[in-house]
Design a protein around this motif. Sequence first.
Motif, PDB file in Angstrom:
ATOM      1  N   VAL A  15     -10.825  -1.771 -27.083  1.00 15.26           N
ATOM      2  CA  VAL A  15      -9.767  -2.646 -27.565  1.00 15.26           C
ATOM      3  C   VAL A  15      -8.444  -1.885 -27.646  1.00 15.26           C
ATOM      4  O   VAL A  15      -7.368  -2.484 -27.524  1.00 15.26           O
ATOM      5  CB  VAL A  15     -10.149  -3.238 -28.941  1.00 15.26           C
ATOM      6  CG1 VAL A  15     -10.254  -2.175 -30.003  1.00 15.26           C
ATOM      7  CG2 VAL A  15      -9.165  -4.307 -29.373  1.00 15.26           C
ATOM      8  N   ALA A  16      -8.503  -0.590 -27.821  1.00 15.21           N
ATOM      9  CA  ALA A  16      -7.284   0.223 -27.896  1.00 15.21           C
ATOM     10  C   ALA A  16      -6.660   0.365 -26.511  1.00 15.21           C
ATOM     11  O   ALA A  16      -7.354   0.377 -25.497  1.00 15.21           O
ATOM     12  CB  ALA A  16      -7.609   1.604 -28.460  1.00 15.21           C
ATOM     13  N   ALA A  17      -5.340   0.457 -26.484  1.00 19.06           N
ATOM     14  CA  ALA A  17      -4.621   0.607 -25.219  1.00 19.06           C
ATOM     15  C   ALA A  17      -5.089   1.869 -24.492  1.00 19.06           C
ATOM     16  O   ALA A  17      -5.262   2.922 -25.104  1.00 19.06           O
ATOM     17  CB  ALA A  17      -3.121   0.667 -25.473  1.00 19.06           C
ATOM     18  N   LEU A  34     -14.351  -7.402 -21.499  1.00 19.56           N
ATOM     19  CA  LEU A  34     -12.994  -6.933 -21.756  1.00 19.56           C
ATOM     20  C   LEU A  34     -12.312  -7.797 -22.800  1.00 19.56           C
ATOM     21  O   LEU A  34     -12.114  -8.990 -22.589  1.00 19.56           O
ATOM     22  CB  LEU A  34     -12.171  -6.968 -20.461  1.00 19.56           C
ATOM     23  CG  LEU A  34     -10.745  -6.459 -20.599  1.00 19.56           C
ATOM     24  CD1 LEU A  34     -10.739  -4.951 -20.812  1.00 19.56           C
ATOM     25  CD2 LEU A  34      -9.916  -6.829 -19.384  1.00 19.56           C
ATOM     26  N   PRO A  35     -11.946  -7.231 -23.942  1.00 17.31           N
ATOM     27  CA  PRO A  35     -11.154  -7.993 -24.920  1.00 17.31           C
ATOM     28  C   PRO A  35      -9.703  -8.086 -24.462  1.00 17.31           C
ATOM     29  O   PRO A  35      -9.192  -7.182 -23.791  1.00 17.31           O
ATOM     30  CB  PRO A  35     -11.280  -7.158 -26.187  1.00 17.31           C
ATOM     31  CG  PRO A  35     -11.467  -5.758 -25.690  1.00 17.31           C
ATOM     32  CD  PRO A  35     -12.234  -5.864 -24.395  1.00 17.31           C
ATOM     33  N   GLU A  36      -9.048  -9.179 -24.811  1.00 20.85           N
ATOM     34  CA  GLU A  36      -7.619  -9.301 -24.531  1.00 20.85           C
ATOM     35  C   GLU A  36      -6.881  -9.190 -25.854  1.00 20.85           C
ATOM     36  O   GLU A  36      -6.982 -10.081 -26.703  1.00 20.85           O
ATOM     37  CB  GLU A  36      -7.307 -10.628 -23.844  1.00 20.85           C
ATOM     38  CG  GLU A  36      -5.850 -10.719 -23.389  1.00 20.85           C
ATOM     39  CD  GLU A  36      -5.601 -11.904 -22.487  1.00 20.85           C
ATOM     40  OE1 GLU A  36      -5.303 -11.694 -21.301  1.00 20.85           O
ATOM     41  OE2 GLU A  36      -5.714 -13.048 -22.971  1.00 20.85           O
ATOM     42  N   THR A  37      -6.157  -8.103 -26.023  1.00 22.85           N
ATOM     43  CA  THR A  37      -5.517  -7.860 -27.316  1.00 22.85           C
ATOM     44  C   THR A  37      -4.029  -7.572 -27.119  1.00 22.85           C
ATOM     45  O   THR A  37      -3.282  -8.436 -26.709  1.00 22.85           O
ATOM     46  CB  THR A  37      -6.223  -6.711 -28.048  1.00 22.85           C
ATOM     47  OG1 THR A  37      -6.276  -5.564 -27.183  1.00 22.85           O
ATOM     48  CG2 THR A  37      -7.644  -7.090 -28.435  1.00 22.85           C
ATOM     49  N   TRP A  38      -3.610  -6.326 -27.386  1.00 23.94           N
ATOM     50  CA  TRP A  38      -2.190  -6.022 -27.403  1.00 23.94           C
ATOM     51  C   TRP A  38      -1.644  -5.567 -26.051  1.00 23.94           C
ATOM     52  O   TRP A  38      -0.446  -5.581 -25.846  1.00 23.94           O
ATOM     53  CB  TRP A  38      -1.916  -4.889 -28.398  1.00 23.94           C
ATOM     54  CG  TRP A  38      -2.352  -5.171 -29.791  1.00 23.94           C
ATOM     55  CD1 TRP A  38      -1.583  -5.691 -30.790  1.00 23.94           C
ATOM     56  CD2 TRP A  38      -3.640  -4.936 -30.358  1.00 23.94           C
ATOM     57  NE1 TRP A  38      -2.315  -5.806 -31.946  1.00 23.94           N
ATOM     58  CE2 TRP A  38      -3.575  -5.351 -31.713  1.00 23.94           C
ATOM     59  CE3 TRP A  38      -4.831  -4.439 -29.862  1.00 23.94           C
ATOM     60  CZ2 TRP A  38      -4.663  -5.261 -32.567  1.00 23.94           C
ATOM     61  CZ3 TRP A  38      -5.916  -4.360 -30.708  1.00 23.94           C
ATOM     62  CH2 TRP A  38      -5.823  -4.762 -32.043  1.00 23.94           C
ATOM     63  N   GLY A  39      -2.489  -5.123 -25.172  1.00 23.10           N
ATOM     64  CA  GLY A  39      -2.020  -4.435 -23.973  1.00 23.10           C
ATOM     65  C   GLY A  39      -2.002  -5.304 -22.735  1.00 23.10           C
ATOM     66  O   GLY A  39      -1.450  -6.405 -22.714  1.00 23.10           O
ATOM     67  N   ARG A  40      -2.653  -4.820 -21.700  1.00 26.03           N
ATOM     68  CA  ARG A  40      -2.657  -5.526 -20.420  1.00 26.03           C
ATOM     69  C   ARG A  40      -3.467  -6.817 -20.522  1.00 26.03           C
ATOM     70  O   ARG A  40      -4.422  -6.886 -21.260  1.00 26.03           O
ATOM     71  CB  ARG A  40      -3.233  -4.610 -19.341  1.00 26.03           C
ATOM     72  CG  ARG A  40      -2.450  -3.313 -19.192  1.00 26.03           C
ATOM     73  CD  ARG A  40      -3.169  -2.301 -18.314  1.00 26.03           C
ATOM     74  NE  ARG A  40      -2.422  -1.048 -18.260  1.00 26.03           N
ATOM     75  CZ  ARG A  40      -2.549  -0.061 -19.133  1.00 26.03           C
ATOM     76  NH1 ARG A  40      -3.419  -0.175 -20.136  1.00 26.03           N
ATOM     77  NH2 ARG A  40      -1.825   1.030 -19.025  1.00 26.03           N
ATOM     78  N   ASP A  41      -3.067  -7.814 -19.718  1.00 27.88           N
ATOM     79  CA  ASP A  41      -3.808  -9.073 -19.777  1.00 27.88           C
ATOM     80  C   ASP A  41      -5.192  -8.905 -19.163  1.00 27.88           C
ATOM     81  O   ASP A  41      -5.405  -8.096 -18.250  1.00 27.88           O
ATOM     82  CB  ASP A  41      -3.029 -10.184 -19.056  1.00 27.88           C
ATOM     83  CG  ASP A  41      -3.138 -10.069 -17.553  1.00 27.88           C
ATOM     84  OD1 ASP A  41      -3.986 -10.776 -16.970  1.00 27.88           O
ATOM     85  OD2 ASP A  41      -2.410  -9.252 -16.951  1.00 27.88           O
ATOM     86  N   LEU A  87      -9.251   1.918 -17.205  1.00 26.23           N
ATOM     87  CA  LEU A  87     -10.221   0.867 -17.523  1.00 26.23           C
ATOM     88  C   LEU A  87     -11.181   0.641 -16.370  1.00 26.23           C
ATOM     89  O   LEU A  87     -12.384   0.445 -16.567  1.00 26.23           O
ATOM     90  CB  LEU A  87      -9.486  -0.427 -17.875  1.00 26.23           C
ATOM     91  CG  LEU A  87      -8.822  -0.444 -19.255  1.00 26.23           C
ATOM     92  CD1 LEU A  87      -7.757  -1.518 -19.330  1.00 26.23           C
ATOM     93  CD2 LEU A  87      -9.864  -0.638 -20.345  1.00 26.23           C
ATOM     94  N   VAL A  88     -10.658   0.666 -15.155  1.00 29.09           N
ATOM     95  CA  VAL A  88     -11.521   0.518 -13.980  1.00 29.09           C
ATOM     96  C   VAL A  88     -12.544   1.651 -13.942  1.00 29.09           C
ATOM     97  O   VAL A  88     -13.736   1.430 -13.671  1.00 29.09           O
ATOM     98  CB  VAL A  88     -10.682   0.503 -12.689  1.00 29.09           C
ATOM     99  CG1 VAL A  88     -11.586   0.497 -11.447  1.00 29.09           C
ATOM    100  CG2 VAL A  88      -9.757  -0.718 -12.666  1.00 29.09           C
ATOM    101  N   ASP A  89     -12.104   2.866 -14.237  1.00 32.15           N
ATOM    102  CA  ASP A  89     -13.015   4.015 -14.226  1.00 32.15           C
ATOM    103  C   ASP A  89     -14.131   3.857 -15.256  1.00 32.15           C
ATOM    104  O   ASP A  89     -15.288   4.216 -14.995  1.00 32.15           O
ATOM    105  CB  ASP A  89     -12.243   5.308 -14.500  1.00 32.15           C
ATOM    106  CG  ASP A  89     -11.425   5.774 -13.308  1.00 32.15           C
ATOM    107  OD1 ASP A  89     -11.668   5.275 -12.194  1.00 32.15           O
ATOM    108  OD2 ASP A  89     -10.541   6.629 -13.501  1.00 32.15           O
ATOM    109  N   LEU A  90     -13.804   3.320 -16.440  1.00 34.34           N
ATOM    110  CA  LEU A  90     -14.837   3.105 -17.452  1.00 34.34           C
ATOM    111  C   LEU A  90     -15.854   2.067 -16.985  1.00 34.34           C
ATOM    112  O   LEU A  90     -17.061   2.212 -17.216  1.00 34.34           O
ATOM    113  CB  LEU A  90     -14.198   2.671 -18.771  1.00 34.34           C
ATOM    114  CG  LEU A  90     -13.427   3.752 -19.534  1.00 34.34           C
ATOM    115  CD1 LEU A  90     -12.701   3.139 -20.727  1.00 34.34           C
ATOM    116  CD2 LEU A  90     -14.357   4.874 -19.996  1.00 34.34           C
ATOM    117  N   ALA A  91     -15.374   1.010 -16.333  1.00 32.37           N
ATOM    118  CA  ALA A  91     -16.299   0.006 -15.805  1.00 32.37           C
ATOM    119  C   ALA A  91     -17.184   0.608 -14.713  1.00 32.37           C
ATOM    120  O   ALA A  91     -18.387   0.322 -14.653  1.00 32.37           O
ATOM    121  CB  ALA A  91     -15.519  -1.186 -15.260  1.00 32.37           C
TER     122      ALA A  91
END
Length: 336
Positions: free
Chosen positions: A10-12, A36-43, A19-23
């Motif tokens: 959830v953190a930026a 993927l949560p949608e919070t403060w950062g990228r859509d 993020l792609v690397d983590l997936a």
Amino acid sequence: MTDRSLHLPVAAQPSLEALVDLARLGERRGYEFAWLPETWGRDAVTILATIARETDDIGLGPSVVNVYSRSPALLGQTAATLQEASDGRLRMGIAPSGPAVIEGWHGLEFDRPLRRTREYIDVMRAVLSGERVEYDGDIFSLSGFRLRCDPPAEPVPIDAAGMGPKAVELAGRFADGWHAILFTPDGLEERLEDLRRGADLGDRDPDDVRVTLSVTACALEDGDRARELARQHLAFYVGAMGTYYRESLARQGYADEAEAIAAAWANGNQEAALEAIPDALLSDLAAVGTPERAREELRKFEQLEGVDEIGIGFPRGASRDELEATIAALAPDEIE
């Protein structure tokens, strides 16, 4: 056996590629889904589309997108497009979110969240069918829309998130799955009763409603560091993210602790908010500590009857190395 998935941070993160690397790492280690949560950062949509093109097998989906900032027809189009991009690996997670996000971030009235969620499910399914959409609901009246592309060959499951009894009942009655977060084992079992009641009202088999529980997890050789990160994460959600998490904890028998955390946070005393989280509460909500301790804590959630999937979530303050260490330590290929 209960599936394990990743609830991406959830953190930026420093970049889209991070993020792609983590997936990708999750895919290599055998995780079933990358949520993927949608919070403060990228859509969420752009990130999921990118991950879809850079992975082969791991399931993908938002957990969750809210039912206010995009129209239901647009979310139906989005689901159709992401399903095409991922070659049929998508599940859509939707939810109302809360006033802090909808009114504070998006400038919209947080009105009739449960009815709105129900109508989003209806409209999205109508869009995804490929047929002309004619819908007359209490909130939305739509006419004339139709996809100008082939509808998905593989149907897109639509999951609903929620913490309260009526929200969970709605998921059981109308959605394809329920996403749960911040639950103790006992608290989750109570809400599963609401899910089954909803399925009965909808004349459905409860086993057809997939239950995904997100558990805050941190598995580090420095177990004290892992527990401190989890405390920080929990204090933030209870103290800073409106009343929903506090109310959910109160329903689960931790009313005094939830009030103490929220009061300390409101007074600007974050240290006191952390101290208000007893070890028992941390153990009841999270799987944190050394790798062996975190795996042991995770098992109590996986053994709950009615849970189909455990999503490994991460504390907001975890570094990249700590994220990767946790992913490795709790990977499905580490299950004994």
